[in-house]
Design an enzyme around this catalytic site. Structure first.
Site, mmCIF file in Angstrom:
data_model
loop_
_atom_site.group_PDB
_atom_site.id
_atom_site.type_symbol
_atom_site.label_atom_id
_atom_site.label_comp_id
_atom_site.label_asym_id
_atom_site.label_seq_id
_atom_site.Cartn_x
_atom_site.Cartn_y
_atom_site.Cartn_z
ATOM 1 C CG HIS A 55 -25.859 -8.263 -36.088
ATOM 2 N ND1 HIS A 55 -24.690 -8.480 -35.411
ATOM 3 C CD2 HIS A 55 -25.685 -7.097 -36.763
ATOM 4 C CE1 HIS A 55 -23.849 -7.493 -35.659
ATOM 5 N NE2 HIS A 55 -24.428 -6.647 -36.487
ATOM 6 C CG ASP A 87 -22.831 -10.261 -33.378
ATOM 7 O OD1 ASP A 87 -23.030 -9.033 -33.350
ATOM 8 O OD2 ASP A 87 -23.582 -11.038 -33.981
ATOM 9 C CG HIS A 88 -21.943 -4.519 -32.249
ATOM 10 N ND1 HIS A 88 -21.756 -4.794 -33.590
ATOM 11 C CD2 HIS A 88 -23.071 -3.771 -32.179
ATOM 12 C CE1 HIS A 88 -22.716 -4.238 -34.288
ATOM 13 N NE2 HIS A 88 -23.532 -3.605 -33.471
#
Length: 509
Positions: free
Chosen positions: A260, A197-198
């Protein structure tokens, strides 16, 4: 597994070992826009060895030279490094190879195996493999199974590593995430799996840990005794653009909240870890998510708002409504906005509401965690002297103006005694001269050196879905109300009502 400490160790201190990065979906947007620029920056900073190689795998027919040229153009288009970077990038692209084929075809993996063996001999990549699944989620099981069936899931030599990076979304609900996990674990051990998950690669997300656990002034007040409520906002100016067909299947709840938002929430909620390594941090994140109250169907109707944007104005430009976007059903019931009220059932946070909102076509792009504190129990001066005084607040700005804001009361200069709120700001860009690595750059290097701290563990995925699934189920028959909001606004009136019932209101970032 590395014991690397992401807060105490500079990224520049990590250097990747000889390896091959195998990118499935190499002809896609993610590869060109994020992965190759990240590889180029790592190369420029001398964090990749000279023999480091990239193999692109995709259905699109392409020769090796075509792939190299395509990646060169992609990096230059994004302002990768200018003329100075040319020789370095050219040296690296010399080791790039391409395999064309269907992901379900055994021949594709036979060709891949042959290319990998060649690179081991010619460029000294030592049998180390990092597979990156930059493909649509439907292909994840096919690719993972193909790698396992051809023996590409295990190191060919002693001391080598084989790892797989899997993009989000990891499943579309809890059962499908479990099914995917079963397939992944049939071929790869959990320590080989890097769910990315960036958001976790962003400096300011990691700074939540530094702020809490490196400062004695914050941790003592990070609890229900001092905190009145917390607001987490993930807002985007843009609409769905060319991703309309994808968004129709995902919606804001799956696209943003399940990953996120839940990751940011976990870092905000978690207890101090016993050890500051991958397992220590991820153990506490899972405990935090387990403490979040799971809503019933009736509670979803009361505490969750879903909405969809209509035409409006964003940044001075007219924006179409969601149903007018390319690839979107003109009668779509897909949510582009979600607001919810969550409670946490543990000692630290009991009774403190966490308000979450995310949406597209909002007035500005911003991600922040805002912690508002209780008002003073008694003001020794007249109420008329404090009309401009708001509750103390601590705001962690994750993007785009990375930093921290602390709001407190101060006397207004002058003869009269008047108190109003002021803000003290910390900006990353002004405080540090060090270059901030881009999220994918940091995460790619971590995966290459074997540091799983910023990647998501299997039980984290399941726990996040456990929170989200009841909401999806409550919306399953599309009978739940779908509010509307103008593009360029901060969301529907129903979201304002959600907080108004508690005597609170949303921040305007």
């Amino acid at each position: 597994m590395s014991d690397a400490n992401p807060l105490a160790e500079a990224v520049g201190d990590k250097v990747a070992p000889p390896a091959v990065l195998v990118v499935f979906g190499a002809s896609g947007d993610l590869t060109s826009r994020k992965l190759m620029p990240a590889v180029e920056r790592l190369a420029l900073r001398r964090l990749l060895p000279a023999g480091f190689s990239v193999v692109g795998v995709a259905r699109t027919e392409m020769a090796d030279d075509d792939f190299r040229e395509r990646m060169r153009v992609a990096v230059e288009k994004l302002g990768g490094g200018g003329d100075e970077a040319g020789p370095v990038w050219a040296a690296f692209t010399g080791g790039f190879r391409y395999v064309a084929g269907d992901y379900a075809s055994p021949e594709t993996f036979d060709k891949l195996e042959s290319v990998l063996d060649e690179l081991d001999r010619e460029r000294g990549t030592s049998g180390n493999r990092l597979y990156y699944l930059a493909t649509p989620p439907a292909t994840f099981p096919v690719i993972v199974s193909g790698l396992a069936e051809h023996g590409l899931n295990r190191p060919a030599t002693e001391g080598a590593f084989v790892r797989v990076v899997i993009e989000k979304p990891y499943g579309h609900d809890r059962p499908s995430a479990r099914d995917l996990d079963a397939i992944v674990h049939a071929g790869f051990a959990e320590e080989q799996v890097y769910r990315i998950d960036h958001y976790l690669g962003k400096e300011t997300v990691q700074n939540v840990l530094a702020l809490r656990f490196a400062n004695t002034i914050f941790e003592p007040i990070w609890n229900r005794r001092y905190v009145d409520h917390v607001q987490i906002t993930v807002a985007e100016e843009l609409g769905v653009g060319h991703r309309g067909s994808f968004y129709e299947r995902a919606g804001a709840l799956r696209d943003i909240v399940q990953n996120h938002v839940m990751q940011v929430l976990a870092l905000t909620l978690m207890e101090p870890p016993a050890t500051f390594d991958a397992d220590g941090i991820r153990d506490e994140k899972v405990k935090a998510l387990k403490a979040v109250d799971v809503l019933s169907v009736d509670e979803v109707a009361l505490h969750v708002v879903r909405a969809q944007y209509t035409a409006g104005w964003v940044g001075g430009e007219q924006a179409p409504g969601y149903r007018d976007e390319v690839g979107v059903d003109p009668h779509s019931q897909t949510e582009t906005y979600v607001a919810m009220r969550l409670l946490v059932d543990n000692w630290r946070w009991a009774g403190v509401p966490f308000y979450v909102r995310t949406g597209k076509r909002l007035p500005k792009r911003v991600t922040e965690v805002a912690m508002e504190f209780h008002r003073p129990p008694h003001l020794p001066f007249k109420e008329s002297q404090a009309t401009g005084l708001a509750p103390n607040a601590l705001v962690l700005r994750i993007q785009p103006d990375e930093g921290i804001t602390l709001r407190f009361g101060a006397k207004v200069p002058g003869q009269e005694f008047q108190v109003r709120s002021v803000s003290m700001d910390f900006f990353y860009g002004a405080a540090f001269l060090e270059e901030t690595p881009e999220a994918y750059e940091r995460l790619l290097l971590d995966a290459l050196v074997g540091d799983q701290t910023l990647f998501i563990r299997s039980d984290e995925v399941e726990q996040a879905w456990q929170i989200v699934d009841p909401i999806l189920n409550a919306w399953g028959d599309e009978s739940a109300p779908l509010a509307r909001y103008d593009a360029g606004s901060w969301g529907p009136a129903e979201a304002d009502d959600l907080l108004a019932r508690d005597g609170r209101q949303w921040r305007k970032p």
